[in-house]
Design a protein around this motif. Structure first.
Motif, mmCIF file in Angstrom:
data_model
loop_
_atom_site.group_PDB
_atom_site.id
_atom_site.type_symbol
_atom_site.label_atom_id
_atom_site.label_comp_id
_atom_site.label_asym_id
_atom_site.label_seq_id
_atom_site.Cartn_x
_atom_site.Cartn_y
_atom_site.Cartn_z
ATOM 1 N N ASP A 76 -74.221 -44.653 -90.223
ATOM 2 C CA ASP A 76 -74.280 -46.075 -89.903
ATOM 3 C C ASP A 76 -75.131 -46.797 -90.943
ATOM 4 O O ASP A 76 -76.300 -46.484 -91.137
ATOM 5 C CB ASP A 76 -74.876 -46.284 -88.502
ATOM 6 C CG ASP A 76 -74.759 -47.731 -88.044
ATOM 7 O OD1 ASP A 76 -73.912 -48.459 -88.579
ATOM 8 O OD2 ASP A 76 -75.530 -48.133 -87.143
ATOM 9 N N HIS A 132 -70.849 -44.503 -82.057
ATOM 10 C CA HIS A 132 -72.176 -43.914 -82.210
ATOM 11 C C HIS A 132 -72.468 -43.014 -81.016
ATOM 12 O O HIS A 132 -72.217 -43.395 -79.860
ATOM 13 C CB HIS A 132 -73.240 -45.004 -82.318
ATOM 14 C CG HIS A 132 -74.510 -44.516 -82.924
ATOM 15 N ND1 HIS A 132 -75.394 -43.701 -82.236
ATOM 16 C CD2 HIS A 132 -75.056 -44.699 -84.158
ATOM 17 C CE1 HIS A 132 -76.414 -43.419 -83.023
ATOM 18 N NE2 HIS A 132 -76.235 -44.002 -84.188
ATOM 19 N N ARG A 157 -75.029 -51.790 -83.956
ATOM 20 C CA ARG A 157 -74.474 -51.189 -85.151
ATOM 21 C C ARG A 157 -74.888 -51.941 -86.408
ATOM 22 O O ARG A 157 -74.865 -53.169 -86.449
ATOM 23 C CB ARG A 157 -72.945 -51.156 -85.070
ATOM 24 C CG ARG A 157 -72.388 -50.322 -83.935
ATOM 25 C CD ARG A 157 -72.448 -48.846 -84.247
ATOM 26 N NE ARG A 157 -71.552 -48.512 -85.337
ATOM 27 C CZ ARG A 157 -70.264 -48.264 -85.186
ATOM 28 N NH1 ARG A 157 -69.693 -48.335 -83.997
ATOM 29 N NH2 ARG A 157 -69.519 -47.953 -86.240
ATOM 30 N N LYS A 197 -72.788 -55.695 -83.971
ATOM 31 C CA LYS A 197 -73.708 -55.503 -85.086
ATOM 32 C C LYS A 197 -75.116 -55.974 -84.716
ATOM 33 O O LYS A 197 -75.296 -56.860 -83.891
ATOM 34 C CB LYS A 197 -73.214 -56.255 -86.325
ATOM 35 C CG LYS A 197 -72.071 -55.548 -87.057
ATOM 36 C CD LYS A 197 -71.530 -56.388 -88.194
ATOM 37 C CE LYS A 197 -72.517 -56.613 -89.310
ATOM 38 N NZ LYS A 197 -72.716 -55.424 -90.158
#
Length: 319
Positions: free
Chosen positions: A25, A57, A71, A219
């Protein structure tokens, strides 16, 4: 770069492989160090380099405390960055509770050896996989030797006094330390979205803004604040400088967070278009101003500071 599902493996003929396993990541400078080692090992051993990663994830499956904005990179973004690093083959494994229940040695044997014909395994300095409740990771060297697989342990990459990691980058972003996060990523942190019509308050102040509705809310969100930014326009033209308000607008009594970008030296209609915004340094906290003239005076100071900072080499901003 070719991306395959684990179910595709039986149909592949990639020969013996050198493999590394991880979420990757952010594809940060530490990850790139691992990928360089993978390429070197594969070239020296005459093996096909392969990256094994996951469709989500592991914390999203294993933990109930994953924040909404978690993320650093979306899957598409992550795969583009891996391709930029020269990765030719990615195996995407669906991360399920059943997969999570496999011990490290079982994962190694059933997937890396039996399916991918691994002859070399490259591990990051803090790399660990397999079930925590059936943790046999310490047996991996013995099991690897039994299968004729060589293990290569990569060294850590440091930023100041600590190892670079995705966790550390997330923390830096959440604290508004975008310059530090970008230094560890090796590039500015990026978000994107569609320009929607807002209340046009900035235009009334002489600072017209693009009101960006984020395209991917998974995100990591940087801390609320005013930031210097770089902007890429819908036609792909990049390098525009600007400043962004990420958070509330207390001067106007608005508590709902917004992402508004003032693009310097640009005059055009962006409604309905997609903008990509890269974060430079954080300029200041969001605060309430007692008067509009005081706010305009601060915005002028913000613009001047942003221009000066964005004129510098991005890699030097966190030094």
């Amino acid at each position: 770069m070719n991306i395959y599902k684990l179910s595709d493996i039986n149909h592949l003929a990639i020969g013996d492989t050198a493999v590394t396993v991880g979420m990757f990541d952010g594809v940060h400078i530490g990850h790139r160090h691992i990928l360089a080692l993978l390429g070197d090992v594969a070239a020296r051993r005459g093996l096909a380099p392969v990256v094994v990663t996951f469709d989500r994830h592991p914390r999203q499956v294993l933990s109930l405390d994953v924040p909404t904005h978690f993320r650093i990179t979306t899957n598409d973004e992550r795969y583009r960055l891996l391709a930029d690093c020269g990765v030719a083959v990615v195996i995407e494994v669906q991360f399920t509770p059943q997969l999570a229940a496999l011990s490290a040695c079982s994962f190694f044997q059933q997937i890396l050896v039996e399916k991918l014909h691994a002859k070399a395994l490259v591990l990051g300095f803090d790399n660990m996989f397999g079930s925590r409740s059936h943790n046999d990771f310490d047996r991996l060297p013995l099991v690897a030797e039994q299968h004729g697989v060589s293990l290569y342990n990569d060294s850590a990459v440091f930023y100041y006094d600590s190892e670079v990691s995705s966790t550390r980058i997330r923390k830096a972003l959440q604290q508004g330390q975008t310059d530090r996060a970008s230094a560890m990523l090796g590039r500015p942190y990026r978000m994107w979205g569609t320009v929607e019509k807002g209340r046009q308050l900035g235009r009334q102040l002489g600072f017209p803004t693009a009101n960006v509705s984020l395209a991917d809310t998974s995100k990591v969100w940087p801390a609320d604040g005013v930031y210097a930014v770089w902007v890429t326009l819908p036609d792909g033209t990049s390098g525009f400088k600007g400043m962004a308000n990420f958070g509330a607008q207390p001067t106007f009594g608005l508590d709902k967070p917004v992402f508004e970008v003032n693009i310097f030296d640009f005059d055009g209609d962006l409604y309905g278009s997609n903008l990509t915004v890269e974060f430079g340094p954080r300029l200041r906290d969001i605060c309430r101003f007692d008067s509009i003239p005081t706010l305009v005076e601060q915005l002028n100071a913000d613009r001047s500071a942003a221009r000066q900072l964005l004129a510098l080499d991005p890699t030097s901003l966190a030094q």
